[in-house]
Design an enzyme around this catalytic site. Structure first.
Site, PDB file in Angstrom:
ATOM      1  N   SER A  43      33.676   2.826 -36.656  1.00 20.12           N
ATOM      2  CA  SER A  43      33.855   2.245 -35.324  1.00 20.12           C
ATOM      3  C   SER A  43      32.873   1.108 -35.059  1.00 20.12           C
ATOM      4  O   SER A  43      33.169   0.209 -34.266  1.00 20.12           O
ATOM      5  CB  SER A  43      33.684   3.318 -34.249  1.00 20.12           C
ATOM      6  OG  SER A  43      34.717   4.262 -34.379  1.00 20.12           O
ATOM      7  N   THR A  92      31.267   1.859 -30.260  1.00 18.79           N
ATOM      8  CA  THR A  92      32.278   0.928 -29.746  1.00 18.79           C
ATOM      9  C   THR A  92      31.749   0.082 -28.586  1.00 18.79           C
ATOM     10  O   THR A  92      31.774  -1.155 -28.676  1.00 18.79           O
ATOM     11  CB  THR A  92      33.566   1.686 -29.377  1.00 18.79           C
ATOM     12  OG1 THR A  92      33.932   2.530 -30.464  1.00 18.79           O
ATOM     13  CG2 THR A  92      34.705   0.730 -29.063  1.00 18.79           C
TER      14      THR A  92
END
Ligand code: MG
Ligand code: ZN
Length: 389
Positions: free
Chosen positions: A90, A143
C-alpha cells in the site's frame, strides 16, 4: 388520397420535429455533464485498499445487485506493480498516486533512491487549494501517509505524524491518537503543536463525530481511535458521515480555489488478509456508502471530479461456484496482495481521461492534468527522470 397525405405531411414533419426537440430538451436539462472537458474545481480520490474486481462483485451481489459505484460512467484499469515487485504494497501503491512514480514497497512519498517527492496534496496546498485526508485506519498508515509524508519505511508512524505538521492540510480524520500525544521516540506533544499552528484538534474520547461542530474557520484534526479504528462489523460507522461533512467543510475552507481530498476505505484490505469474505463485503459496502456521499456532492455541484480505485487487490479473492445473489461463497488464494490489474472509476469534469489501461502512476498525471498543474518529471539523484517506469 395521395394529395391529402402530401398536404398533411408538413404538419406531421413539424410534429416529429416537436417530439425530437422535446426529447432533446429533456435530455439536455440533466443537472450534470458527467464527462465534460472543463476543468474540475475539486478532486476527490477514493481508495478502497485491497478492493479488486472480486471484492466489488461480492459487495454488489450481496447488496441486491446494487452499488453506488455503478453511477460512475467512466471505467479504466491500472497496473498496480511497484518499482521492485510485481505485487505492490500500500505504501508504494499510494506513492504512485500521490507522486506519480513507481517506488519500492514500504516507501512513503520517496522515490526508489529514497529522495522525497512532492505529493499532489502538497502541490494543491501550494496552489491555495484546501486539502484533506480521511481514513478508516490510523491517519499515519501507509495510504494516507503517502500523500503528506516522506519516509523510507511505512513503519515510521511517529515520523509520519511529524511530517503532517509541515503541510497546512485543512482536514485530517483517522485513528492513531497515540502517535500524536503519547509518543515513544520523543517527548513532543503533537496535539499542542497542531493547536499552535491554528488547528482545532479533537478526538473520539472528547466528542462523538456526529455531535461535533465542523467549524470552517480553522484547520481540523480529529482522531477516531487510539490506534486502529474498529472494523465495520464491530461498530465503526464514521466513513460515510465523515465523507459528507468533510466535503462540505473543505468546500467552505477552499473559497474559490477548490479542494483535493483522499478518502480511504482502509480495512477492505485487512479483511482480505484475514481471508474473511463476509467482513470484506461489509467493509466494501461501507466504502460504497462513502462513494454515494461523494457522488451526491459531485452531482449537486457539477464541478467535482471523483475517482474511485484501489491500490491493489488482496487475497486473490474469488466468488466460487455455489454463490447465489445475496449469498456469496468467497474463496482466497493467498493471505497477501496480488498483482491483478485494478479497476478505476471516474465521474465529473475531465473524467474521460480515466478510460483504458494505464500505469498506476498515470492516475497522478491525470489528476494533475485535471487540476491544471504543470507537467513534471520527478528527478532522481543521478539527474535522470523517474517517470512511468
Ligand atoms: Mg491503506
Ligand atoms: Zn494489505
Amino acid at each position: 388520397m395521395l394529395k391529402r397525405l402530401l398536404r398533411q405531411l408538413p404538419g406531421k414533419i413539424m410534429l416529429l420535429y416537436g417530439i425530437c426537440f422535446f426529447i432533446w430538451g429533456c435530455s439536455s436539462s440533466k443537472p450534470v455533464e458527467t464527462s465534460s472537458n472543463d476543468r474540475p474545481k475539486n478532486v476527490i480520490l477514493m481508495i478502497g485498499d485491497g478492493m479488486g474486481l472480486s471484492q466489488i462483485s461480492a459487495a454488489m451481489f450481496s447488496n441486491n445487485n446494487r452499488l453506488n459505484l455503478e453511477q460512475m460512467p467512466v471505467l479504466g484499469f491500472h497496473k498496480s506493480y511497484s518499482y521492485d515487485d510485481l505485487v505492490t504494497d500500500s505504501a508504494a501503491g499510494a506513492t504512485a498516486f500521490a507522486c506519480g512514480i513507481k517506488t519500492f514497497n514500504g516507501a512513503i512519498g520517496v522515490d526508489k533512491d529514497t529522495l522525497p517527492l512532492k505529493t499532489i496534496l502538497e502541490e494543491a496546498e501550494e496552489n491555495g487549494m484546501a486539502t484533506g485526508l480521511i481514513a478508516t485506519s490510523t491517519i499515519v498508515h501507509a495510504t494516507p501517509a503517502a500523500f503528506i509524508a516522506h519516509v523510507v519505511s511505512r513503519e515510521q508512524y511517529e515520523e509520519i505524524a511529524v511530517d503532517m505538521l509541515k503541510t497546512p492540510i485543512d482536514l485530517l480524520i483517522g485513528g492513531g491518537k497515540k502517535y500524536f500525544d503519547r509518543r515513544e521516540n520523543d517527548n513532543r506533544n503533537l496535539y499542542t503543536e497542531f493547536q499552535q499552528k491554528g488547528y482545532k484538534v479533537s478526538d473520539y474520547s472528547q466528542e462523538e463525530m456526529t455531535e461535533m461542530q465542523w467549524d470552517p474557520s480553522s484547520n481540523f484534526l480529529y482522531l477516531t481511535a487510539d490506534k486502529h479504528p474498529l472494523n465495520v462489523a464491530a461498530g465503526r460507522d464514521y466513513l460515510p458521515y465523515a465523507t459528507k461533512k468533510g466535503l462540505e467543510f473543505l468546500e467552505k475552507r477552499s473559497k474559490d480555489k477548490g479542494f483535493f481530498i483522499m478518502i480511504e476505505g482502509s480495512q477492505i484490505d485487512w479483511a482480505c488478509h484475514a481471508n474473511d469474505g463476509k467482513l470484506a463485503i461489509k467493509e466494501a459496502l461501507d466504502f460504497d456508502r462513502a462513494i454515494g456521499e461523494a457522488l451526491n456532492f459531485a452531482r449537486e455541484r457539477g464541478n467535482t471530479l471523483v475517482i474511485v480505485t484501489a491500490d491493489h487487490e488482496c487475497g486473490g479473492m474469488a466468488l466460487n461456484p455455489g454463490s447465489k445473489m445475496n449469498k456469496i461463497e468467497t474463496a482466497f488464494t493467498t493471505i497477501n496482495h496480488t498483482a491483478t490489474i485494478i479497476p478505476v472509476f471516474a465521474y465529473g469534469p475531465m473524467s474521460k481521461q480515466f478510460s483504458g489501461i494505464f500505469e498506476n502512476t498515470s492516475i497522478n498525471t491525470k489528476m494533475r492534468n485535471a487540476l491544471g498543474f504543470p507537467e513534471h518529471k520527478p528527478q532522481t539523484t543521478n539527474g535522470s527522470t523517474n517517470d512511468r517506469k
